[in-house]
Motif scaffolding. Structure first.
Motif, PDB file in Angstrom:
ATOM      1  N   ASN A 285       0.835  -1.202   0.000  1.00  0.00           N
ATOM      2  CA  ASN A 285       0.000   0.000   0.000  1.00  0.00           C
ATOM      3  C   ASN A 285       0.874   1.257   0.000  1.00  0.00           C
ATOM      4  O   ASN A 285       0.609   2.204  -0.725  1.00  0.00           O
ATOM      5  CB  ASN A 285      -0.924  -0.032   1.214  1.00  0.00           C
ATOM      6  N   TYR A 286       1.921   1.279   0.806  1.00  0.00           N
ATOM      7  CA  TYR A 286       2.855   2.402   0.862  1.00  0.00           C
ATOM      8  C   TYR A 286       3.533   2.586  -0.489  1.00  0.00           C
ATOM      9  O   TYR A 286       3.662   3.704  -0.993  1.00  0.00           O
ATOM     10  CB  TYR A 286       3.889   2.134   1.973  1.00  0.00           C
TER      11      TYR A 286
ATOM     12  N   THR B  88       2.490   1.570  -3.558  1.00  0.00           N
ATOM     13  CA  THR B  88       1.546   2.008  -4.593  1.00  0.00           C
ATOM     14  C   THR B  88       1.145   3.466  -4.401  1.00  0.00           C
ATOM     15  O   THR B  88       0.908   4.188  -5.376  1.00  0.00           O
ATOM     16  CB  THR B  88       0.294   1.125  -4.602  1.00  0.00           C
ATOM     17  N   LYS B  89       1.071   3.922  -3.174  1.00  0.00           N
ATOM     18  CA  LYS B  89       0.736   5.324  -2.903  1.00  0.00           C
ATOM     19  C   LYS B  89       1.841   6.231  -3.442  1.00  0.00           C
ATOM     20  O   LYS B  89       1.562   7.247  -4.099  1.00  0.00           O
ATOM     21  CB  LYS B  89       0.542   5.519  -1.403  1.00  0.00           C
ATOM     22  N   ARG B  90       3.102   5.880  -3.176  1.00  0.00           N
ATOM     23  CA  ARG B  90       4.232   6.675  -3.673  1.00  0.00           C
ATOM     24  C   ARG B  90       4.305   6.620  -5.203  1.00  0.00           C
ATOM     25  O   ARG B  90       4.577   7.634  -5.852  1.00  0.00           O
ATOM     26  CB  ARG B  90       5.545   6.175  -3.081  1.00  0.00           C
TER      27      ARG B  90
ATOM     28  N   SER C  40       1.817   6.228  -7.212  1.00  0.00           N
ATOM     29  CA  SER C  40       0.711   7.037  -7.697  1.00  0.00           C
ATOM     30  C   SER C  40       1.079   8.521  -7.688  1.00  0.00           C
ATOM     31  O   SER C  40       0.764   9.261  -8.635  1.00  0.00           O
ATOM     32  CB  SER C  40      -0.522   6.781  -6.829  1.00  0.00           C
ATOM     33  N   ILE C  41       1.749   8.986  -6.630  1.00  0.00           N
ATOM     34  CA  ILE C  41       2.166  10.395  -6.536  1.00  0.00           C
ATOM     35  C   ILE C  41       3.173  10.723  -7.632  1.00  0.00           C
ATOM     36  O   ILE C  41       3.067  11.750  -8.323  1.00  0.00           O
ATOM     37  CB  ILE C  41       2.741  10.679  -5.134  1.00  0.00           C
TER      38      ILE C  41
ATOM     39  N   ARG D  82       1.397  10.958 -10.981  1.00  0.00           N
ATOM     40  CA  ARG D  82       0.669  12.223 -11.148  1.00  0.00           C
ATOM     41  C   ARG D  82       1.622  13.369 -11.495  1.00  0.00           C
ATOM     42  O   ARG D  82       1.312  14.220 -12.332  1.00  0.00           O
ATOM     43  CB  ARG D  82      -0.111  12.556  -9.878  1.00  0.00           C
TER      44      ARG D  82
END
Length: 149
Positions: free
Chosen positions: A4-5, A7-9, A11-12, A15
């Protein structure tokens, strides 16, 4: 948890990359449009537009008209300065009851000096306007001569 950590990074970062690519694309399109909006002017073989008789006469005529307007403005300004100087001297005369005081004499000397300077400044400025007009006409003639040879 670590997935989760990660994939969050990711994703950022994705973007930020998408935003950067979008902004660069927008800048490129604007840049392209600004430089190539009038391609006929860039590729024309007859680049001596100012050298044509009609155009050079128009430029000279516009310079003469503008010089005339400038001279009228200078003359109007000179007259307004003189008018204001006279009004101020008259006010001092009224305030001192015409008894020939020091202040009255100084006001009259100041008025005379202001009027003299207004005349000198106007003459100098009109001469500068004439010089500028003559310089524009000379440049137009020189450009016309270069392209006609």
């Amino acid at each position: 948890m670590k997935l989760n950590y990660f994939t969050k990074r990711l994703s950022i970062v994705g973007r930020w990359i998408a935003t950067t690519v979008f902004c660069l694309s927008a800048v490129t399109l604007v840049w392209q449009g600004a430089f190539f909006s009038n391609t006929s002017a860039m590729a024309t073989p007859t680049a001596n537009l100012i050298a044509s008789a009609g155009t050079s006469d128009q430029v000279k005529g516009k310079a003469s008209i503008d010089a005339g307007r400038a001279k009228n403005f200078i003359e109007d300004t000179k007259e307004k300065v003189k008018e204001t100087a006279n009004k101020n001297a008259a006010r001092v005369d009224e305030a001192t009851d015409d008894n020939g005081s020091f202040l009255e004499g100084k006001a009259k000397r100041d008025r005379d000096r202001i009027e003299k300077r207004a005349d000198e400044d106007a003459a100098r400025t009109e001469k500068a306007v004439d010089n500028t007009k003559n310089a524009v006409e000379s440049v137009v003639d020189n450009i016309k001569d270069v392209f006609s040879n």
